[in-house]
Design a protein around this motif. Structure first.
Motif, short mmCIF file in Angstrom:
data_model
loop_
_atom_site.label_atom_id
_atom_site.label_comp_id
_atom_site.label_asym_id
_atom_site.label_seq_id
_atom_site.Cartn_x
_atom_site.Cartn_y
_atom_site.Cartn_z
N HIS A 1 -17.15 20.18 37.71
CA HIS A 1 -16.02 20.58 36.98
C HIS A 1 -16.47 22.09 36.43
O HIS A 1 -15.75 23.18 36.57
CB HIS A 1 -15.54 19.88 35.67
N ASP B 1 -10.59 17.22 37.86
CA ASP B 1 -11.63 16.40 38.28
C ASP B 1 -11.46 15.04 38.20
O ASP B 1 -10.42 14.54 37.32
CB ASP B 1 -12.96 16.99 37.46
N GLU C 1 -18.99 13.30 38.98
CA GLU C 1 -17.89 14.11 38.81
C GLU C 1 -17.58 14.73 40.03
O GLU C 1 -18.49 15.14 41.06
CB GLU C 1 -18.35 15.08 37.94
N GLN C 2 -16.29 14.80 40.40
CA GLN C 2 -15.82 15.76 41.57
C GLN C 2 -14.77 16.50 41.05
O GLN C 2 -14.22 16.15 39.95
CB GLN C 2 -15.02 14.78 42.52
N SER C 3 -14.66 17.84 41.54
CA SER C 3 -13.70 18.91 40.86
C SER C 3 -13.14 19.78 42.03
O SER C 3 -13.86 20.08 42.94
CB SER C 3 -14.25 19.65 39.93
#
Ligand SMILES: NC(=O)C1=CN([C@@H]2O[C@H](COP(=O)(O)OP(=O)(O)OC[C@H]3O[C@@H](n4cnc5c(N)ncnc54)[C@H](OP(=O)(O)O)[C@@H]3O)[C@@H](O)[C@H]2O)C=CC1
Ligand SMILES: O=C(O)CCC(=O)C(=O)O
Ligand SMILES: [Mg+2]
Length: 745
Positions: A493, A224, A186-188
């Protein structure tokens, strides 16, 4: 009164629709005395199909697009909508509904699984809008406030539901991936200014394909991206299959293929392919020729092979694979339906709590309960169940007579988070990178992908987050209960959300309130330590945990999420009143059709109606509506005290009987109150007549049980037949008719 008092009541599917045929006439009769008009809107799967294909229908067959109308209404201040659970259709269910409509003479097109031309592709795209959770995200223009009212909790304490014992050496466990899942990738980020982003795929040779050209973002919006790597998923599943077999436990799979209608059927299909690897390898050519689609589960193999020369051979190979593998958890052991048959049969929010309530066991093919390894591939939320299972192993089963309660304030508005990600979820066709690029050409996020991986982007707008924090503080203040934000500092996130929560909490006076932020596992432990001491804890969560926890805790605390008060204060001032927090109980329909007994519990409808009347009374200054709401509250109390909820078997009170008792207690409360003389005058004779005829009505309702019912369809039952089946007491019907006569007298 300047504005007309109007409540919209939704017509949906399965058990809640059947119940509506009995309950709605009572609602209409009672509320008409306060000048309230009840308008119905049909949002069933069948109606949504018809609304989308007018060009295939005759003039008389066409229906309006009720869902679109309600979606618009939900953003208007005057909205007052009572929303019953509806079917979130998987592909097999959608095909079933289409076939039934065609049999009823509606020439809607077949579902083109593999479109051969543009026209078929357009049809498939329309059906995609009807599939899965197509209703709730449209209506939910607000965040959610779900809890078990005091009376419901007290009832459960006095009349505890069954609860399977837990043993410290239970082999039940949750299995999740260790890497390569959405959680791990995950990237956010939060966009400072309004912008628009596109999602594009750049293949290894440099060719760029736009996956989604435009996603407008508002200032302060969180976005995200994450990836489920299919190879990592498949190796994890293979490893878990071996573990389950070695331990001699069942294997089960728990996904949310309805809400996550793009990603989770793919994940489900991958699990089916690994479990039945030998079959899929051996019959690869045949399955390709037949167009077997594992996203629709093992059931699709059975459906496509039916009538083929190799049918018996393939079925034997499937049986052999099950024989060789760990035993599969069963959905219906009598009918041989496994956990891997249909993606919509086992839905994580309801299936995990049901398992935890049953000593951590699921059903094997002999119909006996057995420990299971529950596959929940992604780690984002699986830890909540692991922590609960570990807690039960250590402390034994929960005790409904003493345990505390866990209300929920859930971030949900404007398609927040994962549950709004369908249109930004893609399965990749090749290796490369997926980029999220803004209008100025800045690459905001970039994810490396391989062929077959699932890429997903989610959004959470700032205004709903602010509203959610406000609701949480209000709820904590109103119920003087600690509130925990379940947010994981290890997730990109959640780190964005934590920043906002800390910022927006400053807008409120929180002196004296106990508000914390804990990661989901710590939050589960904190909450469960309190629950066994009889203490309540508010869970404040994102959209997915809202869904999971509002089945988990109600099922453990009060036996079913049908007894939840489920309010959605709409952000523009209206109210959406959901009935309970559970689904449409397909099993109940089967029982009604075969033996004329409906065990659907309508308490959620009663509670929603009470909240809807209160909202209407307050916003429109309708004093009579307030009286109706207060007396309905008293009726609900009496209903619970006298234990008039449906039982489970023929000969006992069922859904229809429970509606009669609600009407009786409501009329009695209206006759007894002194705030409104008109209502008292109308209901005094009605209460008297209902009271005097109690035994007779009861006998008429019970006498109607015990025989097969003809309702003319499953997805589109015949209104006249259902009404006849659901309203078998002529005495009750006649008394209800008198209410309108008295009103106009
Ligand atoms: N808000 C919504 O619109 C929702 C819709 N759904 C949809 O409902 C369908 C079925 O979902 P599923 O996951 O099987 O969950 P359900 O909640 O429909 O069923 C699980 C079990 O819960 C019990 N139950 C649920 N509601 C009641 C009630 N009012 N009275 C008595 N018992 C109840 C029943 O158990 P038993 O018979 O053993 O007592 C039922 O078999 C799907 O299409 C799903 O998408 C699901 C959740 C919410
Ligand atoms: O919309 C759906 O498919 C399910 C919704 C649900 O489970 C919930 O809101 O609790
Ligand atoms: Mg749910």
């Amino acid at each position: 009164m300047t504005q007309k008092s109007k409540i919209v009541y939704t017509l949906t599917d399965e058990a809640p629709l059947l119940a509506t045929y009995s309950f709605l006439p009572i609602v209409e009769a009672f509320t008409a005395t306060a000048g309230i008009e009840i308008e119905t809107e049909d949002i069933s799967v069948a109606a949504r199909i018809l609304a989308n294909f007018p060009e295939f229908l005759t003039e008389e067959q066409r229906v309006k697009d009720s869902l679109a109308e309600l979606g618009k209404l939900a953003t208007a201040p005057e909205a007052n909508i009572i929303k019953l659970p509806n079917v979130s259709a998987s592909v097999p269910q959608l095909k079933g509904a289409i076939a039934e409509l065609q049999a009823h003479g509606y020439k809607v097109p077949d579902y083109p699984e593999a479109p051969q031309n543009d026209a078929e592709a357009a049809i498939k795209a329309k059906y995609a809008k009807i599939l899965g959770s197509a209703v709730n995200p449209v209506l939910r223009e607000g965040n959610s406030d779900r809890r078990a009212p005091k009376a419901v909790k007290n009832y459960a304490k006095a009349n505890p539901h069954s609860m399977g014992a837990w043993s410290a050496d239970s082999k039940t466990a949750v299995a999740s991936m260790e890497s390569g899942d959405f959680y791990g990738s995950e990237q956010s980020l939060t966009v400072a200014e309004a912008t628009d982003v596109k999602i594009e795929f750049v293949a290894q040779d440099g060719t760029t394909t736009v996956l989604k050209a435009s996603t407008p973002l508002k200032a302060g919006e969180i976005i995200d991206s994450s990836v489920m790597h299919l190879n990592a998923l498949k190796s994890f599943v293979a490893k878990t299959i071996a573990e389950a077999k070695a331990q001699g436990v069942l294997l089960s799979v728990h996904l949310k293929a309805t809400m996550m209608k793009v990603s989770d059927p793919i994940i489900f299909g991958a699990i089916v392919e690994v479990y039945f690897a030998a079959v899929f390898e051996k019959y690869a050519a045949l399955f390709a020729e037949l167009g077997v689609n594992t996203k629709n589960g093992l059931g699709d193999v059975y459906a496509k092979i039916a009538g083929n020369a190799q049918e018996a051979e393939v079925k034997a190979a499937i049986d052999q694979a099950i024989e060789n593998g760990p035993a599969l958890a069963m959905v219906n052991s009598d009918k041989g339906i496994t956990n891997l048959h249909v993606p919509s049969d086992v839905i994580v929010d309801a299936s995990m709590p049901a398992m935890i309530r049953t000593s951590g066991q699921m059903w094997n093919k002999e119909g006996k309960a057995q420990d299971t390894i529950a596959i929940i591939p992604d780690r984002s939320y699986a830890g909540v169940y692991t922590a609960t299972i570990d807690f039960c192993k250590k402390h034994g089963a929960f005790d409904p007579t003493t345990m505390g309660s866990v209300p929920n304030v859930g971030l949900m508005a404007q398609k927040a988070e994962e549950y709004g990600s369908h249109d930004k979820t893609f399965q990749m066709s090749a290796n490369g990178v997926v980029r999220v690029v803004d209008v100025n050409g800045n690459v905001l996020m970039e994810q490396a992908v391989e062929a077959n991986d699932i890429f997903r982007m989610c959004q959470a707008k700032d205004a709903p987050i602010q509203d959610w924090v406000k609701l949480a503080v209000n709820r904590a203040r109103l119920s003087a209960t600690p509130a925990v934000f379940w947010l994981d500092e290890n997730r990109a996130h959640d780190r964005q959300l934590i920043e906002k929560v800390n910022l927006y909490l400053k807008d409120y006076d929180t002196t004296g309130l106990d508000i914390r932020i804990l990661n989901p596992i710590a939050a589960t432990e904190f909450t469960l330590e309190r629950i066994i001491k009889g203490l309540d804890t508010i869970s404040v969560t994102g959209n997915v945990l809202r869904d999971y926890l509002t089945d988990l805790f109600p099922i453990l605390e009060v036996g079913t999420s049908a007894k939840m008060l489920s309010i959605v204060p709409l952000m523009n001032g209206g109210g959406l009143f959901e009935t309970g927090a559970g689904g449409s109980a397909p099993k109940h329909v089967e029982q009604f059709v075969t033996e004329g007994y409906l065990r659907w519990d309508s308490l959620g409808e009663f509670l929603a109606l009470g909240a809807s009347l209160e909202h209407l009374g307050q916003t429109l200054n309708n004093e009579k509506a307030i009286v109706l709401s207060e007396t309905l509250d008293q009726a609900n109390d009496a209903f619970l005290k006298n234990d008039k909820s449906p039982a489970r078997k023929v000969g006992q009170i069922d859904n229809r009987g429970s509606h009669f008792y609600l009407a009786l207690y409501w009329a009695q409360a209206l006759a007894a109150q002194t705030k409104d003389a008109d209502l008292q005058a109308i209901f005094a004779p009605i209460a008297k007549e209902l009271t005097e005829n109690e035994a007779k009505i009861d006998a008429e309702l019970i006498g109607a049980q015990g025989k097969a019912q003809e309702i003319g369809g499953y997805y589109q039952p015949n209104p006249a037949l259902v009404s006849k089946a659901m309203r078998p007491s002529t005495t009750l019907n006649a008394i209800l008719d008198k209410i309108s006569a008295l009103k106009t007298a």
